[in-house]
Motif scaffolding. Sequence first.
Motif, PDB file in Angstrom:
ATOM      1  N   ASP A 119       0.840  -1.201   0.000  1.00  0.00           N
ATOM      2  CA  ASP A 119       0.000   0.000   0.000  1.00  0.00           C
ATOM      3  C   ASP A 119       0.874   1.251   0.000  1.00  0.00           C
ATOM      4  OD1 ASP A 119       0.894  -0.415   2.608  1.00  0.00           O
ATOM      5  OD2 ASP A 119      -1.055  -0.153   3.556  1.00  0.00           O
ATOM      6  N   LEU A 120       2.018   1.189   0.680  1.00  0.00           N
ATOM      7  CA  LEU A 120       2.957   2.318   0.686  1.00  0.00           C
ATOM      8  C   LEU A 120       3.578   2.514  -0.695  1.00  0.00           C
ATOM      9  CD1 LEU A 120       4.790   1.607   4.063  1.00  0.00           C
ATOM     10  CD2 LEU A 120       3.133   3.428   3.622  1.00  0.00           C
ATOM     11  N   VAL A 121       3.977   1.410  -1.327  1.00  0.00           N
ATOM     12  CA  VAL A 121       4.633   1.504  -2.638  1.00  0.00           C
ATOM     13  C   VAL A 121       3.662   2.061  -3.678  1.00  0.00           C
ATOM     14  CG1 VAL A 121       5.933   0.270  -4.409  1.00  0.00           C
ATOM     15  CG2 VAL A 121       6.115  -0.445  -2.026  1.00  0.00           C
ATOM     16  N   ALA A 122       2.423   1.573  -3.682  1.00  0.00           N
ATOM     17  CA  ALA A 122       1.430   2.063  -4.647  1.00  0.00           C
ATOM     18  C   ALA A 122       1.149   3.543  -4.434  1.00  0.00           C
ATOM     19  CB  ALA A 122       0.132   1.265  -4.522  1.00  0.00           C
ATOM     20  N   THR A 123       1.104   3.980  -3.183  1.00  0.00           N
ATOM     21  CA  THR A 123       0.871   5.397  -2.893  1.00  0.00           C
ATOM     22  C   THR A 123       2.005   6.253  -3.440  1.00  0.00           C
ATOM     23  OG1 THR A 123      -0.397   4.856  -0.901  1.00  0.00           O
ATOM     24  CG2 THR A 123       0.533   7.072  -1.031  1.00  0.00           C
ATOM     25  N   ALA A 124       3.251   5.789  -3.282  1.00  0.00           N
ATOM     26  CA  ALA A 124       4.401   6.532  -3.783  1.00  0.00           C
ATOM     27  C   ALA A 124       4.412   6.569  -5.309  1.00  0.00           C
ATOM     28  CB  ALA A 124       5.693   5.907  -3.261  1.00  0.00           C
ATOM     29  N   ILE A 125       4.100   5.441  -5.944  1.00  0.00           N
ATOM     30  CA  ILE A 125       4.069   5.386  -7.412  1.00  0.00           C
ATOM     31  C   ILE A 125       3.051   6.384  -7.957  1.00  0.00           C
ATOM     32  CG2 ILE A 125       3.331   3.937  -9.363  1.00  0.00           C
ATOM     33  CD1 ILE A 125       4.604   1.552  -7.843  1.00  0.00           C
ATOM     34  N   ALA A 126       1.870   6.402  -7.352  1.00  0.00           N
ATOM     35  CA  ALA A 126       0.818   7.307  -7.812  1.00  0.00           C
ATOM     36  C   ALA A 126       1.208   8.765  -7.593  1.00  0.00           C
ATOM     37  CB  ALA A 126      -0.484   7.000  -7.078  1.00  0.00           C
ATOM     38  N   ALA A 127       1.744   9.068  -6.404  1.00  0.00           N
ATOM     39  CA  ALA A 127       2.042  10.458  -6.048  1.00  0.00           C
ATOM     40  C   ALA A 127       3.213  11.019  -6.831  1.00  0.00           C
ATOM     41  CB  ALA A 127       2.334  10.556  -4.553  1.00  0.00           C
ATOM     42  N   ASP A 128       4.200  10.168  -7.149  1.00  0.00           N
ATOM     43  CA  ASP A 128       5.408  10.662  -7.809  1.00  0.00           C
ATOM     44  C   ASP A 128       5.264  10.715  -9.324  1.00  0.00           C
ATOM     45  OD1 ASP A 128       7.674  11.605  -6.283  1.00  0.00           O
ATOM     46  OD2 ASP A 128       8.935  10.377  -7.572  1.00  0.00           O
ATOM     47  N   ILE A 129       4.107  10.320  -9.838  1.00  0.00           N
ATOM     48  CA  ILE A 129       3.790  10.389 -11.275  1.00  0.00           C
ATOM     49  C   ILE A 129       4.864   9.695 -12.106  1.00  0.00           C
ATOM     50  CG2 ILE A 129       2.830  11.892 -13.080  1.00  0.00           C
ATOM     51  CD1 ILE A 129       1.428  12.247 -10.458  1.00  0.00           C
ATOM     52  N   VAL A 130       5.316   8.535 -11.641  1.00  0.00           N
ATOM     53  CA  VAL A 130       6.239   7.740 -12.455  1.00  0.00           C
ATOM     54  C   VAL A 130       5.416   6.869 -13.401  1.00  0.00           C
ATOM     55  CG1 VAL A 130       8.136   7.711 -10.795  1.00  0.00           C
ATOM     56  CG2 VAL A 130       6.321   6.006 -10.599  1.00  0.00           C
ATOM     57  N   PRO A 131       6.019   6.366 -14.483  1.00  0.00           N
ATOM     58  CA  PRO A 131       5.255   5.538 -15.422  1.00  0.00           C
ATOM     59  C   PRO A 131       4.655   4.311 -14.741  1.00  0.00           C
ATOM     60  CG  PRO A 131       7.351   6.190 -16.395  1.00  0.00           C
ATOM     61  CD  PRO A 131       7.405   6.605 -14.958  1.00  0.00           C
ATOM     62  N   ILE A 132       3.404   4.044 -15.050  1.00  0.00           N
ATOM     63  CA  ILE A 132       2.772   2.829 -14.523  1.00  0.00           C
ATOM     64  C   ILE A 132       2.861   1.771 -15.612  1.00  0.00           C
ATOM     65  CG2 ILE A 132       0.719   1.836 -13.458  1.00  0.00           C
ATOM     66  CD1 ILE A 132       0.080   4.439 -12.256  1.00  0.00           C
ATOM     67  N   THR A 133       4.082   1.337 -15.810  1.00  0.00           N
ATOM     68  CA  THR A 133       4.421   0.309 -16.788  1.00  0.00           C
ATOM     69  C   THR A 133       5.285  -0.722 -16.064  1.00  0.00           C
ATOM     70  OG1 THR A 133       6.408   1.560 -17.422  1.00  0.00           O
ATOM     71  CG2 THR A 133       4.409   1.943 -18.713  1.00  0.00           C
ATOM     72  N   GLY A 134       5.514  -1.858 -16.706  1.00  0.00           N
ATOM     73  CA  GLY A 134       6.456  -2.830 -16.184  1.00  0.00           C
ATOM     74  C   GLY A 134       6.274  -3.121 -14.708  1.00  0.00           C
ATOM     75  N   GLU A 135       7.390  -3.066 -13.978  1.00  0.00           N
ATOM     76  CA  GLU A 135       7.376  -3.409 -12.555  1.00  0.00           C
ATOM     77  C   GLU A 135       6.493  -2.466 -11.744  1.00  0.00           C
ATOM     78  OE1 GLU A 135      10.728  -5.488  -9.852  1.00  0.00           O
ATOM     79  OE2 GLU A 135      11.327  -3.608 -10.787  1.00  0.00           O
ATOM     80  N   ASN A 136       6.472  -1.180 -12.100  1.00  0.00           N
ATOM     81  CA  ASN A 136       5.598  -0.241 -11.388  1.00  0.00           C
ATOM     82  C   ASN A 136       4.136  -0.646 -11.496  1.00  0.00           C
ATOM     83  OD1 ASN A 136       7.550   1.463 -10.385  1.00  0.00           O
ATOM     84  ND2 ASN A 136       7.383   2.972 -12.034  1.00  0.00           N
ATOM     85  N   ARG A 137       3.749  -1.160 -12.654  1.00  0.00           N
ATOM     86  CA  ARG A 137       2.345  -1.536 -12.856  1.00  0.00           C
ATOM     87  C   ARG A 137       1.972  -2.709 -11.958  1.00  0.00           C
ATOM     88  NH1 ARG A 137      -0.991  -4.333 -16.663  1.00  0.00           N
ATOM     89  NH2 ARG A 137      -2.966  -3.241 -16.891  1.00  0.00           N
ATOM     90  N   VAL A 138       2.884  -3.665 -11.813  1.00  0.00           N
ATOM     91  CA  VAL A 138       2.639  -4.801 -10.924  1.00  0.00           C
ATOM     92  C   VAL A 138       2.514  -4.318  -9.478  1.00  0.00           C
ATOM     93  CG1 VAL A 138       3.563  -6.974 -10.054  1.00  0.00           C
ATOM     94  CG2 VAL A 138       3.882  -6.373 -12.460  1.00  0.00           C
ATOM     95  N   LEU A 139       3.474  -3.485  -9.056  1.00  0.00           N
ATOM     96  CA  LEU A 139       3.465  -3.000  -7.674  1.00  0.00           C
ATOM     97  C   LEU A 139       2.229  -2.139  -7.402  1.00  0.00           C
ATOM     98  CD1 LEU A 139       7.254  -2.074  -7.452  1.00  0.00           C
ATOM     99  CD2 LEU A 139       6.112  -3.915  -6.191  1.00  0.00           C
ATOM    100  N   ALA A 140       1.838  -1.313  -8.381  1.00  0.00           N
ATOM    101  CA  ALA A 140       0.662  -0.459  -8.201  1.00  0.00           C
ATOM    102  C   ALA A 140      -0.612  -1.289  -8.127  1.00  0.00           C
ATOM    103  CB  ALA A 140       0.564   0.551  -9.338  1.00  0.00           C
ATOM    104  N   LYS A 141      -0.716  -2.288  -8.980  1.00  0.00           N
ATOM    105  CA  LYS A 141      -1.948  -3.104  -9.010  1.00  0.00           C
ATOM    106  C   LYS A 141      -2.137  -3.850  -7.689  1.00  0.00           C
ATOM    107  CE  LYS A 141      -4.447  -6.546 -11.743  1.00  0.00           C
ATOM    108  NZ  LYS A 141      -5.572  -5.680 -12.122  1.00  0.00           N
ATOM    109  N   PHE A 142      -1.075  -4.489  -7.213  1.00  0.00           N
ATOM    110  CA  PHE A 142      -1.213  -5.252  -5.971  1.00  0.00           C
ATOM    111  C   PHE A 142      -1.260  -4.329  -4.761  1.00  0.00           C
ATOM    112  CE2 PHE A 142      -0.019  -8.586  -8.887  1.00  0.00           C
ATOM    113  CZ  PHE A 142      -0.810  -9.639  -8.461  1.00  0.00           C
ATOM    114  N   GLY A 143      -0.617  -3.176  -4.864  1.00  0.00           N
ATOM    115  CA  GLY A 143      -0.719  -2.191  -3.792  1.00  0.00           C
ATOM    116  C   GLY A 143      -2.126  -1.652  -3.650  1.00  0.00           C
ATOM    117  N   LEU A 144      -2.799  -1.441  -4.781  1.00  0.00           N
ATOM    118  CA  LEU A 144      -4.197  -1.009  -4.734  1.00  0.00           C
ATOM    119  C   LEU A 144      -5.085  -2.070  -4.097  1.00  0.00           C
ATOM    120  CD1 LEU A 144      -4.708   0.794  -8.167  1.00  0.00           C
ATOM    121  CD2 LEU A 144      -5.089   1.789  -5.912  1.00  0.00           C
TER     122      LEU A 144
END
Length: 565
Positions: free
Chosen positions: A222-247
């Motif tokens: 949940d922390l990683v997904a929050t950081a990915i969303a807030a920092d406006i990094v690409p939601i591709t590749g590994e970020n997309r996996v971390l964001a999906k499961f973090g959500l």
Amino acid sequence: MRWNLKPTPNLHTTQELADALGVDTVIAGLLVQRGVQTFDEARQFFRPSLDDLHDPYLMKDMDKAVQRIEQAIENNENILVFGDYDVDGTTAVALMSSYLKSVYLNVDTYIPDRYAEGYGVSTAGIDYADDNGCTLIIALDCGIKSIDKVEYAKAKSIDFIICDHHRPGDTLPDAAAVLDPKRDDCTYPYDELCGCGVGFKLVQALAGNRGQTILDLMPYLDLVATAIAADIVPITGENRVLAKFGLQVINTKPRPGIKALIQNLKRKELVISDVVFVIAPRINAAGRIKHGKYAVQLLTEFNLNQAEEFAGQIEQLNADRKDLDKQITVEALRQIDERGDHNRFTTVVFQEDWHKGVIGIVASRLTETYYRPTLVFTKSGDKLAASARSVKDFDVYNALEACAEHLEQFGGHMYAAGLTLLEEQYEAFRDKFEQVVASTIDPALLTPEISVDAEIDFVNITPKFHRILKQFEPFGPGNMTPVFLSRNLRDTGYGKAIGADGTHLKLFIKQHGASEGFGAVGFGLASKKDLACNGADFEAVYSIDENEWNGQVSLQLRLRDMRCE
């Protein structure tokens, strides 16, 4: 507003993918645009798995970082977890410290004061480590350019491990380990991780040493997904996996601090935009208005009642932040008008009493208004500090680098950066920045652009079509919500301005030749009402979402822009 219709993807590839997946060619084309060309790639895109995460030891210096932490634990050293005061930094500190404390007791945290210390690794933070007997500092979301500070720490027999994602300079700090996928000599397969993401990879490596699997680390996502969303990094590749499961964690079993922030939201399921516009601003408000340590306190609190109390305090800080950024935005706009800066290639404003904690938000608002690379300055001690924001496809970091002779320090990304300079350098810098941008920017970039994925007809818009589109989530840079263009449209006569201030537009639109029509809402588009309601045909760009009313759910068009044919 420019409409940029993306090139039609390769027709042969699109048709082959459509046949393999059993979907229409519009869906297949959207996938090809996102780099998905085969059945296996589509399966990975639609069904991200934690097994898709890369081996953390592929990152340069990961073995050194793990070895140094294990050595600290074995020797009973005191460890200080240090991070920036924004969402990425505070979530990273919360993640790293809470994981380390689950296996080791001698762990402390430190967030620099935005006003007394500024961004990044600080002398005060190192002195704090020294005063408290810490011999290892783990720096998160900062440190990649802290060469002098790392040397200062070394003189006090304090080692550094740096976990950063910003661009390195020509020389790396002499740290025990430097984890940054943007290092030229780092061959890690994915270089778009945020600072918290880099910290998570270190935790993943440490967990592996203890026989833990990725499933044991789910509570941290949940922390990683929050950081990915807030920092406006690409939601591709590994970020997309971390964001999906973090959500998934945010929606099912969030930590008490996040639960306290979202429990009053009337949402069945939170999506990335909720994290960006609800969770992230509140976490950020602590560092903007008071101190980032309060965000870490909230995110590491495991008693819900206590977390609710902390969340209430942060809610008030966020309300104060809103008042401040509104006031400063008004003052900045007035300054631009009075100075007649509308024809410049850049927007640069300065007032010494502006609150340093909100100048980044003000810079974003000015960029939305004038659509220029923008800098908002305020006084910070005996220097000036600024937040920079850019327009799509223009690298403001490179522009600042070209002005480095006038700067004390700077850092950041393509679209957002921070800097400090001496006040006597302000005018020279302002002129040089204007000159650099004017000579390097494509003038077309100074007009806002809507990127359109595909032209479709209303007959394409079905419940099945929308169900598949929802599987493209989570959306974000690199995988934005699909935007469509349709022509030969006409409002059926129900068009009206809506909203408390009458700035939004509500229509019911039909297309020639299609039996189905759709309700449509355009936020901020009330000025287009006459265009839609004069009986003439028009064309529109829009995304597709759902509208729930009286228990009934229907598809709805979210209008982005409209124009006469």
